[in-house]
Design a protein around this motif. Structure first.
Motif, PDB file in Angstrom:
ATOM      1  N   VAL A 182       0.874  -1.179   0.000  1.00  0.00           N
ATOM      2  CA  VAL A 182       0.000   0.000   0.000  1.00  0.00           C
ATOM      3  C   VAL A 182       0.908   1.225   0.000  1.00  0.00           C
ATOM      4  O   VAL A 182       1.887   1.273   0.743  1.00  0.00           O
ATOM      5  CB  VAL A 182      -0.909   0.050   1.248  1.00  0.00           C
ATOM      6  CG1 VAL A 182      -2.019   1.084   1.057  1.00  0.00           C
ATOM      7  CG2 VAL A 182      -1.508  -1.307   1.526  1.00  0.00           C
ATOM      8  N   LYS A 198       0.924   5.189   0.651  1.00  0.00           N
ATOM      9  CA  LYS A 198       0.053   6.099   1.403  1.00  0.00           C
ATOM     10  C   LYS A 198       0.649   7.496   1.534  1.00  0.00           C
ATOM     11  O   LYS A 198       1.769   7.657   2.022  1.00  0.00           O
ATOM     12  CB  LYS A 198      -0.182   5.527   2.811  1.00  0.00           C
ATOM     13  CG  LYS A 198      -0.594   4.058   2.812  1.00  0.00           C
ATOM     14  CD  LYS A 198      -0.866   3.549   4.200  1.00  0.00           C
ATOM     15  CE  LYS A 198      -2.166   4.081   4.729  1.00  0.00           C
ATOM     16  NZ  LYS A 198      -2.440   3.579   6.094  1.00  0.00           N
ATOM     17  N   GLY A 214      -6.908  13.961   7.241  1.00  0.00           N
ATOM     18  CA  GLY A 214      -7.635  12.693   7.242  1.00  0.00           C
ATOM     19  C   GLY A 214      -8.281  12.479   5.877  1.00  0.00           C
ATOM     20  O   GLY A 214      -8.161  13.323   4.986  1.00  0.00           O
ATOM     21  N   GLY A 215      -8.933  11.352   5.722  1.00  0.00           N
ATOM     22  CA  GLY A 215      -9.652  11.096   4.474  1.00  0.00           C
ATOM     23  C   GLY A 215      -8.749  11.008   3.254  1.00  0.00           C
ATOM     24  O   GLY A 215      -9.150  11.341   2.142  1.00  0.00           O
ATOM     25  N   VAL A 274      -4.335   6.885  -0.923  1.00  0.00           N
ATOM     26  CA  VAL A 274      -3.988   5.538  -0.432  1.00  0.00           C
ATOM     27  C   VAL A 274      -4.285   4.547  -1.545  1.00  0.00           C
ATOM     28  O   VAL A 274      -5.437   4.405  -1.960  1.00  0.00           O
ATOM     29  CB  VAL A 274      -4.805   5.163   0.829  1.00  0.00           C
ATOM     30  CG1 VAL A 274      -4.464   3.765   1.310  1.00  0.00           C
ATOM     31  CG2 VAL A 274      -4.580   6.180   1.950  1.00  0.00           C
ATOM     32  N   LEU A 326      -3.383   0.597  -3.396  1.00  0.00           N
ATOM     33  CA  LEU A 326      -2.718  -0.713  -3.407  1.00  0.00           C
ATOM     34  C   LEU A 326      -1.887  -0.844  -4.679  1.00  0.00           C
ATOM     35  O   LEU A 326      -2.291  -0.356  -5.735  1.00  0.00           O
ATOM     36  CB  LEU A 326      -3.770  -1.819  -3.394  1.00  0.00           C
ATOM     37  CG  LEU A 326      -4.505  -2.075  -2.076  1.00  0.00           C
ATOM     38  CD1 LEU A 326      -5.716  -2.973  -2.312  1.00  0.00           C
ATOM     39  CD2 LEU A 326      -3.589  -2.699  -1.039  1.00  0.00           C
ATOM     40  N   PRO A 350       3.652  -3.276   3.359  1.00  0.00           N
ATOM     41  CA  PRO A 350       3.019  -4.478   2.811  1.00  0.00           C
ATOM     42  C   PRO A 350       1.523  -4.456   3.069  1.00  0.00           C
ATOM     43  O   PRO A 350       1.101  -4.087   4.156  1.00  0.00           O
ATOM     44  CB  PRO A 350       3.666  -5.616   3.603  1.00  0.00           C
ATOM     45  CG  PRO A 350       4.894  -5.037   4.204  1.00  0.00           C
ATOM     46  CD  PRO A 350       4.658  -3.571   4.381  1.00  0.00           C
ATOM     47  N   ALA A 370      -2.165  -5.640   3.938  1.00  0.00           N
ATOM     48  CA  ALA A 370      -2.752  -6.681   4.774  1.00  0.00           C
ATOM     49  C   ALA A 370      -4.050  -7.138   4.129  1.00  0.00           C
ATOM     50  O   ALA A 370      -4.689  -6.380   3.406  1.00  0.00           O
ATOM     51  CB  ALA A 370      -3.030  -6.114   6.159  1.00  0.00           C
ATOM     52  N   ILE A 400      -7.787  -7.760   4.644  1.00  0.00           N
ATOM     53  CA  ILE A 400      -8.716  -7.218   5.631  1.00  0.00           C
ATOM     54  C   ILE A 400      -9.992  -8.040   5.685  1.00  0.00           C
ATOM     55  O   ILE A 400     -10.615  -8.304   4.663  1.00  0.00           O
ATOM     56  CB  ILE A 400      -9.074  -5.753   5.286  1.00  0.00           C
ATOM     57  CG1 ILE A 400      -7.805  -4.889   5.258  1.00  0.00           C
ATOM     58  CG2 ILE A 400     -10.084  -5.203   6.275  1.00  0.00           C
ATOM     59  CD1 ILE A 400      -8.056  -3.440   4.890  1.00  0.00           C
ATOM     60  N   GLY A 443     -12.871   2.241   9.495  1.00  0.00           N
ATOM     61  CA  GLY A 443     -12.474   2.484   8.116  1.00  0.00           C
ATOM     62  C   GLY A 443     -12.966   3.823   7.624  1.00  0.00           C
ATOM     63  O   GLY A 443     -12.253   4.557   6.974  1.00  0.00           O
ATOM     64  N   ASN A 470      -7.454   3.807  12.819  1.00  0.00           N
ATOM     65  CA  ASN A 470      -8.634   3.652  11.955  1.00  0.00           C
ATOM     66  C   ASN A 470      -8.189   3.365  10.521  1.00  0.00           C
ATOM     67  O   ASN A 470      -7.815   4.273   9.811  1.00  0.00           O
ATOM     68  CB  ASN A 470      -9.495   4.914  11.999  1.00  0.00           C
ATOM     69  CG  ASN A 470     -10.810   4.733  11.256  1.00  0.00           C
ATOM     70  OD1 ASN A 470     -11.294   3.604  11.138  1.00  0.00           O
ATOM     71  ND2 ASN A 470     -11.365   5.816  10.740  1.00  0.00           N
ATOM     72  N   ASP A 521      -3.651   2.015  10.238  1.00  0.00           N
ATOM     73  CA  ASP A 521      -3.476   3.463  10.129  1.00  0.00           C
ATOM     74  C   ASP A 521      -3.218   3.978  11.535  1.00  0.00           C
ATOM     75  O   ASP A 521      -3.619   3.334  12.521  1.00  0.00           O
ATOM     76  CB  ASP A 521      -4.756   4.105   9.531  1.00  0.00           C
ATOM     77  CG  ASP A 521      -4.542   5.560   9.148  1.00  0.00           C
ATOM     78  OD1 ASP A 521      -3.383   6.025   9.129  1.00  0.00           O
ATOM     79  OD2 ASP A 521      -5.553   6.249   8.866  1.00  0.00           O
TER      80      ASP A 521
END
Ligand code: GDP
Ligand code: MN
Length: 380
Positions: free
Chosen positions: A43, A45, A51-52, A59, A61, A92, A94, A96, A122, A191, A205
């Motif tokens: 990921v 980021k 935020g958001g 963000v 993948l 890396p 994850a 979910i 989330g 979150n 996060d």
């Protein structure tokens, strides 16, 4: 003070919170190299104080190192909530299964750190609070004793029925509480806190806001400040010893005293306007502060009118008037200004202002109404 996700993660990791590894890149090349080192899906980021990021495209993948380069290149060109992205975290990915929310804030009403946890994670917790408030559990902590294991367990079970997961979450909450207390934080947040198909509970996060008043005491934490990631106006204000917070409106406010500044913002809203900022020039009377304040406010292209609201007590209103005159000579104003001042040396201040082509008002309501009218284009 805001810190980055990668910095908050480091603090959380030190307390033992399970968090996937990660490295920071400032170029697409670096991002690719880090992705290659981790292997598999990563990921990428955006590291900005906002935020958001997910919703803003910050963000992503990436299934291969090449793709990590591509998305990093895009993310490094983004501006999220006015903040340009200068760094990305590569971590890396994850798998979910569920996403939960775990956060601690200082609650002013109860004067306690308060946990807020929700199995609906989330997304923004504000959204959960608005739509499904019963999915949030609030739990104040008595700071004298800290978070007790049974309290953590109760919150763990609010998130998960499975005892193993509840226990893992409870442990993470105690670790988060320790990080929060040690760092002088006003907010610490995970979150999402996710569960993976193999049953692990992992923080994906991390967010932390540190109370500025703690920074003299906690020099390690103070060292985490990234000025390049802060709004330039806020950096300049801090250096000029002004309390400044940028907001989204168009009425630039210059006020002395935090209480009067809040009241002024309320009144701007009351008369249908929107403040562009909170700014407290403080109790001392120093024309230099007024000059800095005006420079900061006029640099904001959203500002359509400037409102001074000064109550002269310790602050001498003539000093403020001199500051306005000096500042506008250096930097002629391009937007209208409304000046309301009353109190110490008011007569002198009015004289200085009128001699220099400004008018001054004494009534706060009238001044605010006028500033709002000017900012919204509806002549007063
Ligand atoms: P925010 O939008 O700024 O809060 O950034 P987050 O780090 O919370 O990421 C936003 C969303 O991206 C999360 O809620 C997840 O749904 C997703 N996400 C983040 N990390 C991962 C990961 O490792 N794997 C997967 N599959 N999704 C992730
Ligand atoms: Mn998040």
């Amino acid at each position: 003070m805001n810190i980055h996700e990668y910095q908050a993660k480091e603090i959380f990791r030190k307390q033992g919170i399970p968090i996937p590894p990660g490295e920071v890149a400032t170029t697409a090349d670096e991002a690719e190299a880090i992705a290659r080192k981790f292997g598999g899906t990563v990921v990428v980021k955006a590291q900005v104080h906002a935020g958001g990021r997910g919703k803003a495209g910050g963000v992503k993948l990436a299934k291969s190192p090449e793709e990590a380069r591509e998305v990093a290149e895009k993310i490094l060109k983004l501006t999220i909530k006015d903040l340009p992205v200068q760094k990305v975290l590569v971590t890396p990915a994850a798998d979910i299964e569920t996403e939960a929310y775990v956060g601690i804030i200082v609650d002013r009403a109860s004067k306690k750190p308060v946990f807020m946890v929700s199995p609906a994670g989330g997304i923004d917790i504000e959204e959960v609070a608005a739509k499904t408030p019963d999915k949030i559990m609030r739990h104040p902590v008595d700071a004298r004793y800290g978070l007790q294991p049974y309290e953590a367990m109760e919150m763990g079970f609010f998130l998960y029925d499975d005892v193993k997961k509840a226990r893992a979450a409870a442990k993470i909450m105690q670790q988060l509480y320790a990080a929060f207390m040690k760092s002088g934080a006003s907010l610490a947040e995970i979150n999402p806190l996710v569960t993976t198909p193999s049953g692990e509970v992992v923080a994906l996060d991390a967010k932390m806001v540190v109370d500025d008043n703690e920074l003299d005491r906690l020099t390690d934490v103070a060292g985490l400040r990234d000025e390049s990631a802060e709004a330039p106006s806020e950096v300049e204000a801090r250096k000029a010893n002004l309390t400044f917070i940028k907001l989204d409106g168009n009425v630039g406010c210059v006020v002395n005293g935090a209480g009067l500044a809040m009241a002024t913002m309320d009144l701007v809203k009351y008369y249908g306007g929107d403040p562009a900022n909170f700014l407290d020039i403080g109790g001392s009377s120093n024309p230099e502060k007024v000059v800095s304040a005006l420079r900061i406010i006029t640099a904001d292209p959203n500002v359509k009118a400037i409102l001074f609201n000064i109550f002269g007590g310790i602050t001498r209103t003539d000093d403020v008037a001199n500051g306005i005159v000096t500042a506008t000579k250096q930097n002629p104003l391009k937007v209208p200004i409304v000046i309301r001042l009353t109190g110490t040396n008011e007569e002198i201040a009015v004289k200085i202002l009128t001699e220099n082509g400004f008018s001054a008002m004494t009534d706060m309501d009238e001044a605010v109404k006028k500033a709002v009218a000017l900012a919204t284009g509806k002549a007063a």
